[in-house]
Design a protein around this motif. Structure first.
Motif, PDB file in Angstrom:
ATOM      1  N   ALA A  11       0.820  -1.214   0.000  1.00 25.42           N
ATOM      2  CA  ALA A  11       0.000   0.000   0.000  1.00 25.42           C
ATOM      3  C   ALA A  11       0.851   1.260   0.000  1.00 25.42           C
ATOM      4  CB  ALA A  11      -0.932  -0.016   1.200  1.00 25.42           C
ATOM      5  N   SER A  12       1.952   1.236   0.729  1.00 25.88           N
ATOM      6  CA  SER A  12       2.843   2.384   0.812  1.00 25.88           C
ATOM      7  C   SER A  12       4.060   2.146  -0.063  1.00 25.88           C
ATOM      8  CB  SER A  12       3.281   2.599   2.266  1.00 25.88           C
ATOM      9  OG  SER A  12       4.211   3.644   2.363  1.00 25.88           O
ATOM     10  N   ASP A  13       4.400   3.112  -0.930  1.00 28.87           N
ATOM     11  CA  ASP A  13       5.568   3.029  -1.795  1.00 28.87           C
ATOM     12  C   ASP A  13       5.520   1.760  -2.660  1.00 28.87           C
ATOM     13  OD1 ASP A  13       7.951   3.936  -2.852  1.00 28.87           O
ATOM     14  OD2 ASP A  13       9.186   2.969  -1.320  1.00 28.87           O
ATOM     15  N   PRO A  14       4.513   1.625  -3.522  1.00 28.03           N
ATOM     16  CA  PRO A  14       4.298   0.376  -4.258  1.00 28.03           C
ATOM     17  C   PRO A  14       5.369   0.037  -5.282  1.00 28.03           C
ATOM     18  CG  PRO A  14       2.779   2.078  -5.001  1.00 28.03           C
ATOM     19  CD  PRO A  14       3.446   2.616  -3.780  1.00 28.03           C
ATOM     20  N   ILE A  15       5.887   1.041  -6.018  1.00 24.21           N
ATOM     21  CA  ILE A  15       6.901   0.788  -7.039  1.00 24.21           C
ATOM     22  C   ILE A  15       8.034   1.789  -6.910  1.00 24.21           C
ATOM     23  CG2 ILE A  15       5.289  -0.246  -8.680  1.00 24.21           C
ATOM     24  CD1 ILE A  15       5.230   2.453 -10.169  1.00 24.21           C
ATOM     25  N   ASP A  16       9.206   1.407  -7.460  1.00 21.68           N
ATOM     26  CA  ASP A  16      10.331   2.333  -7.434  1.00 21.68           C
ATOM     27  C   ASP A  16      10.338   3.166  -8.720  1.00 21.68           C
ATOM     28  OD1 ASP A  16      11.516   0.812  -9.472  1.00 21.68           O
ATOM     29  OD2 ASP A  16      12.869  -0.247  -8.112  1.00 21.68           O
ATOM     30  N   LYS A  17      11.322   4.046  -8.872  1.00 18.99           N
ATOM     31  CA  LYS A  17      11.336   4.960 -10.015  1.00 18.99           C
ATOM     32  C   LYS A  17      11.544   4.232 -11.340  1.00 18.99           C
ATOM     33  CE  LYS A  17      16.264   6.129  -9.556  1.00 18.99           C
ATOM     34  NZ  LYS A  17      17.229   7.228  -9.342  1.00 18.99           N
ATOM     35  N   GLY A  18      12.058   3.006 -11.285  1.00 14.31           N
ATOM     36  CA  GLY A  18      12.227   2.218 -12.503  1.00 14.31           C
ATOM     37  C   GLY A  18      11.003   1.414 -12.881  1.00 14.31           C
ATOM     38  N   GLY A  19       9.945   1.517 -12.054  1.00 15.43           N
ATOM     39  CA  GLY A  19       8.725   0.774 -12.322  1.00 15.43           C
ATOM     40  C   GLY A  19       8.690  -0.610 -11.724  1.00 15.43           C
ATOM     41  N   PHE A  20       9.707  -0.966 -10.932  1.00 14.61           N
ATOM     42  CA  PHE A  20       9.750  -2.283 -10.308  1.00 14.61           C
ATOM     43  C   PHE A  20       8.979  -2.276  -8.989  1.00 14.61           C
ATOM     44  CE2 PHE A  20      13.699  -2.093 -12.828  1.00 14.61           C
ATOM     45  CZ  PHE A  20      13.536  -3.222 -13.604  1.00 14.61           C
ATOM     46  N   LEU A  21       8.356  -3.417  -8.683  1.00 17.07           N
ATOM     47  CA  LEU A  21       7.617  -3.556  -7.433  1.00 17.07           C
ATOM     48  C   LEU A  21       8.563  -3.506  -6.241  1.00 17.07           C
ATOM     49  CD1 LEU A  21       5.322  -6.510  -8.500  1.00 17.07           C
ATOM     50  CD2 LEU A  21       4.470  -4.275  -7.754  1.00 17.07           C
ATOM     51  N   ASN A  22       8.199  -2.741  -5.236  1.00 15.20           N
ATOM     52  CA  ASN A  22       8.909  -2.786  -3.963  1.00 15.20           C
ATOM     53  C   ASN A  22       8.366  -3.939  -3.118  1.00 15.20           C
ATOM     54  OD1 ASN A  22      10.680  -0.539  -4.280  1.00 15.20           O
ATOM     55  ND2 ASN A  22       8.963   0.860  -3.927  1.00 15.20           N
ATOM     56  N   GLY A  23       9.205  -4.461  -2.242  1.00 11.72           N
ATOM     57  CA  GLY A  23       8.780  -5.538  -1.355  1.00 11.72           C
ATOM     58  C   GLY A  23       8.464  -6.827  -2.082  1.00 11.72           C
ATOM     59  N   ASN A  24       9.200  -7.103  -3.166  1.00  9.52           N
ATOM     60  CA  ASN A  24       8.873  -8.262  -3.994  1.00  9.52           C
ATOM     61  C   ASN A  24      10.079  -9.174  -4.198  1.00  9.52           C
ATOM     62  OD1 ASN A  24       6.977  -9.699  -5.691  1.00  9.52           O
ATOM     63  ND2 ASN A  24       8.086  -8.899  -7.469  1.00  9.52           N
ATOM     64  N   ALA A  25      10.965  -9.219  -3.220  1.00 12.48           N
ATOM     65  CA  ALA A  25      12.211  -9.969  -3.361  1.00 12.48           C
ATOM     66  C   ALA A  25      11.985 -11.445  -3.653  1.00 12.48           C
ATOM     67  CB  ALA A  25      13.057  -9.812  -2.097  1.00 12.48           C
ATOM     68  N   ASP A  26      10.951 -12.023  -3.063  1.00 11.32           N
ATOM     69  CA  ASP A  26      10.645 -13.436  -3.260  1.00 11.32           C
ATOM     70  C   ASP A  26       9.444 -13.643  -4.168  1.00 11.32           C
ATOM     71  OD1 ASP A  26      12.750 -14.358  -1.573  1.00 11.32           O
ATOM     72  OD2 ASP A  26      11.515 -13.880   0.184  1.00 11.32           O
ATOM     73  N   ARG A  27       9.138 -12.614  -4.997  1.00  8.19           N
ATOM     74  CA  ARG A  27       8.013 -12.663  -5.935  1.00  8.19           C
ATOM     75  C   ARG A  27       6.668 -12.798  -5.220  1.00  8.19           C
ATOM     76  NH1 ARG A  27       9.920 -10.430 -10.060  1.00  8.19           N
ATOM     77  NH2 ARG A  27       8.716 -11.530 -11.642  1.00  8.19           N
ATOM     78  N   GLN A  28       6.652 -12.419  -3.943  1.00  9.34           N
ATOM     79  CA  GLN A  28       5.439 -12.598  -3.144  1.00  9.34           C
ATOM     80  C   GLN A  28       4.299 -11.684  -3.560  1.00  9.34           C
ATOM     81  OE1 GLN A  28       8.361 -11.372  -2.052  1.00  9.34           O
ATOM     82  NE2 GLN A  28       8.145 -10.017  -0.270  1.00  9.34           N
ATOM     83  N   ARG A  29       4.620 -10.645  -4.300  1.00  9.85           N
ATOM     84  CA  ARG A  29       3.563  -9.717  -4.738  1.00  9.85           C
ATOM     85  C   ARG A  29       3.061 -10.028  -6.153  1.00  9.85           C
ATOM     86  NH1 ARG A  29       2.251  -6.486  -1.094  1.00  9.85           N
ATOM     87  NH2 ARG A  29       3.654  -6.143   0.676  1.00  9.85           N
ATOM     88  N   MET A  30       3.678 -10.993  -6.812  1.00  7.29           N
ATOM     89  CA  MET A  30       3.269 -11.376  -8.156  1.00  7.29           C
ATOM     90  C   MET A  30       2.031 -12.267  -8.121  1.00  7.29           C
ATOM     91  SD  MET A  30       5.524  -9.916 -10.060  1.00  7.29           S
ATOM     92  CE  MET A  30       5.087 -10.699 -11.612  1.00  7.29           C
ATOM     93  N   ARG A  31       1.263 -12.220  -9.206  1.00 10.07           N
ATOM     94  CA  ARG A  31       0.137 -13.126  -9.422  1.00 10.07           C
ATOM     95  C   ARG A  31       0.232 -13.646 -10.856  1.00 10.07           C
ATOM     96  NH1 ARG A  31       0.563 -12.417  -4.850  1.00 10.07           N
ATOM     97  NH2 ARG A  31      -0.977 -11.682  -3.321  1.00 10.07           N
ATOM     98  N   ILE A  32      -0.006 -14.929 -11.057  1.00 10.52           N
ATOM     99  CA  ILE A  32       0.004 -15.496 -12.397  1.00 10.52           C
ATOM    100  C   ILE A  32      -1.199 -14.948 -13.152  1.00 10.52           C
ATOM    101  CG2 ILE A  32      -0.027 -17.596 -13.782  1.00 10.52           C
ATOM    102  CD1 ILE A  32       2.432 -17.355 -11.973  1.00 10.52           C
ATOM    103  N   PRO A  33      -1.010 -14.236 -14.280  1.00  6.94           N
ATOM    104  CA  PRO A  33      -2.147 -13.637 -14.979  1.00  6.94           C
ATOM    105  C   PRO A  33      -3.128 -14.679 -15.525  1.00  6.94           C
ATOM    106  CG  PRO A  33      -0.061 -12.664 -15.706  1.00  6.94           C
ATOM    107  CD  PRO A  33       0.284 -13.876 -14.914  1.00  6.94           C
ATOM    108  N   ARG A  34      -4.407 -14.450 -15.287  1.00  9.24           N
ATOM    109  CA  ARG A  34      -5.472 -15.274 -15.873  1.00  9.24           C
ATOM    110  C   ARG A  34      -6.210 -14.434 -16.910  1.00  9.24           C
ATOM    111  NH1 ARG A  34      -9.773 -17.453 -13.035  1.00  9.24           N
ATOM    112  NH2 ARG A  34      -9.937 -15.496 -11.877  1.00  9.24           N
ATOM    113  N   PHE A  35      -6.510 -15.047 -18.050  1.00 15.40           N
ATOM    114  CA  PHE A  35      -7.129 -14.341 -19.166  1.00 15.40           C
ATOM    115  C   PHE A  35      -8.455 -14.980 -19.551  1.00 15.40           C
ATOM    116  CE2 PHE A  35      -2.567 -13.618 -19.586  1.00 15.40           C
ATOM    117  CZ  PHE A  35      -2.512 -12.240 -19.736  1.00 15.40           C
ATOM    118  N   CYS A  36      -9.400 -14.129 -19.957  1.00 12.46           N
ATOM    119  CA  CYS A  36     -10.674 -14.631 -20.442  1.00 12.46           C
ATOM    120  C   CYS A  36     -10.500 -15.246 -21.833  1.00 12.46           C
ATOM    121  CB  CYS A  36     -11.712 -13.510 -20.486  1.00 12.46           C
ATOM    122  SG  CYS A  36     -11.300 -12.149 -21.621  1.00 12.46           S
ATOM    123  N   ALA A  37     -11.434 -16.081 -22.234  1.00 14.91           N
ATOM    124  CA  ALA A  37     -11.486 -16.658 -23.584  1.00 14.91           C
ATOM    125  C   ALA A  37     -10.259 -17.481 -23.943  1.00 14.91           C
ATOM    126  CB  ALA A  37     -11.726 -15.564 -24.631  1.00 14.91           C
TER     127      ALA A  37
END
Length: 210
Positions: A166-192
């Motif tokens: 919630a606080s400071d979500p991404i850095d200036k390069g567009g990378f997720l903060n607090g994501n060292a172990d990919r814990q903030r990633m979600r596998i994308p699901r698509f319709c159709a």
């Protein structure tokens, strides 16, 4: 509830080791269901899926044909523009990700998930698409053109679904903060798409969700 957890493991590694590596992150599927982030009717190939991408969890999508046509990138779902970077122009394939200067758009969606559209063509988000931070967009809204800016071997869209802190979500390069172990990633699901998950080297046609 988030989607069921899955192990993001490349098939070759799995066959070689007869099981998951101990340090392979477990990433849940996205709660949201998204459209492919290209204009309706665009043929889309998968250069890397969430299993084969390094680091795991993101996907690389390519508009086809790869040469001679500008491919329009669109919002994968209704959302709010949270970040735009589109003034870089250099393709920097071969450098470490932290050393590359990438163009990107981040959108926030209802439910807390965000989507990332990376390697966008220079100036197309703020210029051609006339977008700015804070704008509300509908699914299918034009975001800019597919590009090869930053750490990119070819023109494509680097696509991620994430739940940022919630606080400071991404850095200036567009990378997720607090994501060292990919814990903030979600596998994308698509319709159709069968079982809603894209596969490496597969081809799909972009269209609105039903």
């Amino acid at each position: 509830m988030l989607g069921k957890p899955i192990f993001a493991i490349a098939a070759a590694a799995l066959l070689a080791s007869n099981g998951p590596a101990a340090d392979t992150p477990k990433i849940a599927e996205s709660e949201g269901l998204y459209r492919l982030p290209f204009a309706d009717g665009t043929e889309v190939s998968v250069f890397d899926d969430a299993v084969t991408h390094r680091p795991v969890g993101a996907i690389d999508l390519v508009g086809e044909p790869r040469e001679g046509k500008v491919h329009r990138v669109v919002a994968a779902a209704d959302g709010i523009v949270m970040a735009i970077e589109d003034h870089y122009s250099e393709q920097q394939s071969g450098r470490a990700a932290a050393d590359c200067r990438n163009n990107f758009v981040w959108l926030a969606h209802p439910g807390g998930e965000w989507t990332l559209y990376g390697h966008m063509a220079t100036g197309t988000t703020s210029g051609k698409a006339s977008l700015k931070v804070g704008d509300r967009v509908r699914a299918g809204r034009y975001l800019g053109d597919e590009g090869a800016v930053g750490c990119a071997m070819l023109s494509h869209v680097h696509f991620e679904v994430a739940v940022p802190q919630a606080s400071d979500p991404i850095d200036k390069g567009g990378f997720l903060n607090g994501n060292a172990d990919r814990q903030r990633m979600r596998i994308p699901r698509f319709c159709a798409i069968p079982d809603h998950l894209v596969r490496k080297d597969a081809h799909y046609t972009a269209a609105a969700c039903p």
